[in-house]
Write a protein that holds these residues in place. Structure first.
Motif, PDB file in Angstrom:
ATOM      1  N   THR A 117       0.978  -1.147  -0.012  1.00 26.54           N
ATOM      2  CA  THR A 117      -0.092   0.082  -0.023  1.00 26.54           C
ATOM      3  C   THR A 117       0.705   1.237  -0.078  1.00 26.54           C
ATOM      4  OG1 THR A 117      -0.062  -0.035   2.511  1.00 26.54           O
ATOM      5  CG2 THR A 117      -1.980  -1.075   1.115  1.00 26.54           C
ATOM      6  N   GLU A 118       2.270   1.207  -0.002  1.00 28.02           N
ATOM      7  CA  GLU A 118       2.967   2.441  -0.004  1.00 28.02           C
ATOM      8  C   GLU A 118       4.292   2.068  -0.679  1.00 28.02           C
ATOM      9  OE1 GLU A 118       2.797   4.434   3.931  1.00 28.02           O
ATOM     10  OE2 GLU A 118       5.273   4.486   3.962  1.00 28.02           O
ATOM     11  N   ILE A 119       4.713   3.247  -1.540  1.00 31.96           N
ATOM     12  CA  ILE A 119       6.057   3.227  -1.986  1.00 31.96           C
ATOM     13  C   ILE A 119       6.817   4.583  -1.651  1.00 31.96           C
ATOM     14  CG2 ILE A 119       5.100   4.406  -4.128  1.00 31.96           C
ATOM     15  CD1 ILE A 119       7.475   2.584  -5.614  1.00 31.96           C
ATOM     16  N   SER A 120       8.000   4.481  -1.376  1.00 31.78           N
ATOM     17  CA  SER A 120       8.884   5.498  -1.231  1.00 31.78           C
ATOM     18  C   SER A 120       9.685   5.716  -2.372  1.00 31.78           C
ATOM     19  CB  SER A 120       9.739   5.470  -0.034  1.00 31.78           C
ATOM     20  OG  SER A 120       9.040   5.552   1.233  1.00 31.78           O
ATOM     21  N   MET A 121       9.964   7.025  -2.847  1.00 35.26           N
ATOM     22  CA  MET A 121      10.702   6.969  -4.262  1.00 35.26           C
ATOM     23  C   MET A 121      11.514   8.289  -3.822  1.00 35.26           C
ATOM     24  SD  MET A 121       9.528   6.989  -7.880  1.00 35.26           S
ATOM     25  CE  MET A 121       9.733   5.208  -7.925  1.00 35.26           C
ATOM     26  N   ARG A 122      12.776   8.443  -4.349  1.00 40.84           N
ATOM     27  CA  ARG A 122      13.764   9.382  -4.209  1.00 40.84           C
ATOM     28  C   ARG A 122      13.861  10.073  -5.491  1.00 40.84           C
ATOM     29  NH1 ARG A 122      18.760  10.695  -1.043  1.00 40.84           N
ATOM     30  NH2 ARG A 122      17.862   8.949   0.189  1.00 40.84           N
ATOM     31  N   LEU A 123      13.859  11.333  -5.575  1.00 37.96           N
ATOM     32  CA  LEU A 123      14.343  12.175  -6.658  1.00 37.96           C
ATOM     33  C   LEU A 123      15.690  12.606  -6.426  1.00 37.96           C
ATOM     34  CD1 LEU A 123      13.895  13.970  -9.304  1.00 37.96           C
ATOM     35  CD2 LEU A 123      13.320  15.875  -7.821  1.00 37.96           C
ATOM     36  N   CYS A 124      16.536  12.197  -7.238  1.00 38.86           N
ATOM     37  CA  CYS A 124      17.991  12.207  -7.192  1.00 38.86           C
ATOM     38  C   CYS A 124      18.260  13.627  -7.907  1.00 38.86           C
ATOM     39  CB  CYS A 124      18.934  10.981  -7.913  1.00 38.86           C
ATOM     40  SG  CYS A 124      18.144   9.375  -7.085  1.00 38.86           S
ATOM     41  N   ALA A 163       6.197  13.146  -7.762  1.00 39.96           N
ATOM     42  CA  ALA A 163       4.784  12.796  -7.083  1.00 39.96           C
ATOM     43  C   ALA A 163       4.161  11.726  -8.275  1.00 39.96           C
ATOM     44  CB  ALA A 163       3.998  13.848  -6.827  1.00 39.96           C
ATOM     45  N   ASP A 164       4.423  12.196  -9.557  1.00 41.48           N
ATOM     46  CA  ASP A 164       3.561  11.262 -10.513  1.00 41.48           C
ATOM     47  C   ASP A 164       4.320   9.991 -10.768  1.00 41.48           C
ATOM     48  OD1 ASP A 164       1.442  11.376 -12.596  1.00 41.48           O
ATOM     49  OD2 ASP A 164       3.053  11.898 -14.008  1.00 41.48           O
ATOM     50  N   CYS A 165       5.529  10.165 -10.904  1.00 47.12           N
ATOM     51  CA  CYS A 165       6.287   8.733 -10.934  1.00 47.12           C
ATOM     52  C   CYS A 165       6.180   8.020  -9.585  1.00 47.12           C
ATOM     53  CB  CYS A 165       7.853   9.115 -11.045  1.00 47.12           C
ATOM     54  SG  CYS A 165       8.750   7.670 -11.328  1.00 47.12           S
ATOM     55  N   ALA A 166       5.945   8.379  -8.475  1.00 46.77           N
ATOM     56  CA  ALA A 166       5.690   7.664  -7.104  1.00 46.77           C
ATOM     57  C   ALA A 166       4.326   6.973  -7.385  1.00 46.77           C
ATOM     58  CB  ALA A 166       5.817   8.467  -5.958  1.00 46.77           C
ATOM     59  N   ALA A 167       3.351   7.687  -7.713  1.00 46.88           N
ATOM     60  CA  ALA A 167       1.843   7.110  -8.048  1.00 46.88           C
ATOM     61  C   ALA A 167       2.137   6.141  -8.933  1.00 46.88           C
ATOM     62  CB  ALA A 167       1.089   8.222  -8.241  1.00 46.88           C
ATOM     63  N   TYR A 168       2.600   6.408 -10.293  1.00 44.52           N
ATOM     64  CA  TYR A 168       2.832   5.621 -11.274  1.00 44.52           C
ATOM     65  C   TYR A 168       3.366   4.157 -10.853  1.00 44.52           C
ATOM     66  CZ  TYR A 168       3.738   3.867 -16.103  1.00 44.52           C
ATOM     67  OH  TYR A 168       3.848   3.223 -17.209  1.00 44.52           O
ATOM     68  N   ALA A 169       4.539   4.301 -10.074  1.00 44.42           N
ATOM     69  CA  ALA A 169       5.067   3.043  -9.692  1.00 44.42           C
ATOM     70  C   ALA A 169       4.405   2.410  -8.703  1.00 44.42           C
ATOM     71  CB  ALA A 169       6.324   3.567  -8.956  1.00 44.42           C
ATOM     72  N   MET A 170       3.581   3.104  -7.689  1.00 42.61           N
ATOM     73  CA  MET A 170       2.913   2.089  -6.816  1.00 42.61           C
ATOM     74  C   MET A 170       1.746   1.502  -7.638  1.00 42.61           C
ATOM     75  SD  MET A 170       2.349   1.750  -3.333  1.00 42.61           S
ATOM     76  CE  MET A 170       1.610   0.207  -3.890  1.00 42.61           C
ATOM     77  N   VAL A 171       1.133   2.017  -8.440  1.00 41.22           N
ATOM     78  CA  VAL A 171       0.119   1.222  -9.203  1.00 41.22           C
ATOM     79  C   VAL A 171       0.568   0.284  -9.808  1.00 41.22           C
ATOM     80  CG1 VAL A 171      -1.663   1.623 -11.030  1.00 41.22           C
ATOM     81  CG2 VAL A 171      -1.382   3.475  -9.463  1.00 41.22           C
ATOM     82  N   LEU A 172       1.743   0.362 -10.737  1.00 43.81           N
ATOM     83  CA  LEU A 172       2.381  -0.533 -11.518  1.00 43.81           C
ATOM     84  C   LEU A 172       2.914  -1.792 -10.483  1.00 43.81           C
ATOM     85  CD1 LEU A 172       4.552   1.167 -14.132  1.00 43.81           C
ATOM     86  CD2 LEU A 172       2.485   0.027 -14.480  1.00 43.81           C
TER      87      LEU A 172
END
Length: 140
Positions: free
Chosen positions: A33-40, A61-70
């Motif tokens: 139900t959760e992902i943490s994503m870093r912007l380098c 934000a968009d990439c984190a949501a996309y990755a969570m859904v995928l």
């Protein structure tokens, strides 16, 4: 429904379908139900004054949501953002990486809803908050 992709598989897929941002993002943590994503953060993400730009925070934000859904539905590149509301609350730390924590609030057959908080690394107060809805392609 359990995870269909782990962190390594997500990064491999993102790099395959979006090679233009290959060095920008990294998965820091992942659960059902959760992902943490870093912007380098790199020079291209900065605005005058050395702080991270709004468009770069939106991309995180968009990439984190996309990755969570995928992570939940699998390799479906055609899942797309259908709605976003974003609040920029305070200035990020100059030149520092950002971490987005994305919570999956709802995963239906055709829509997914996520809430995302973005922090500067090492800072407790959020710099931005986003709510995103994704359209999920129909299964054929």
């Amino acid at each position: 429904m359990s995870l269909q992709m782990d962190a390594a598989e997500l990064m491999e897929f993102l790099n395959e379908v979006f090679p233009q941002v290959q060095e920008d993002f990294a998965v820091e943590g992942l659960s059902e139900t959760e992902i943490s994503m870093r912007l380098c953060v790199q020079e291209k993400h900065l605005r005058p004054g050395g702080t991270v730009s709004g468009p770069s925070m939106f991309a995180l934000a968009d990439c984190a949501a996309y990755a969570m859904v995928l992570a939940r539905i699998g390799r479906k590149a055609l899942a797309v953002t259908t709605s976003c509301s974003m609040d920029f609350m305070r200035k990020p730390v100059a030149g520092g990486d950002l971490i987005a924590t994305c919570k999956l609030l709802k995963l239906g057959r055709s829509l997914a809803v996520c809430d995302i908080l973005i922090h500067s690394v090492g800072q407790e107060a959020a710099v931005a908050r986003a709510s995103m809805t994704y359209s999920i392609p129909p299964t054929r």
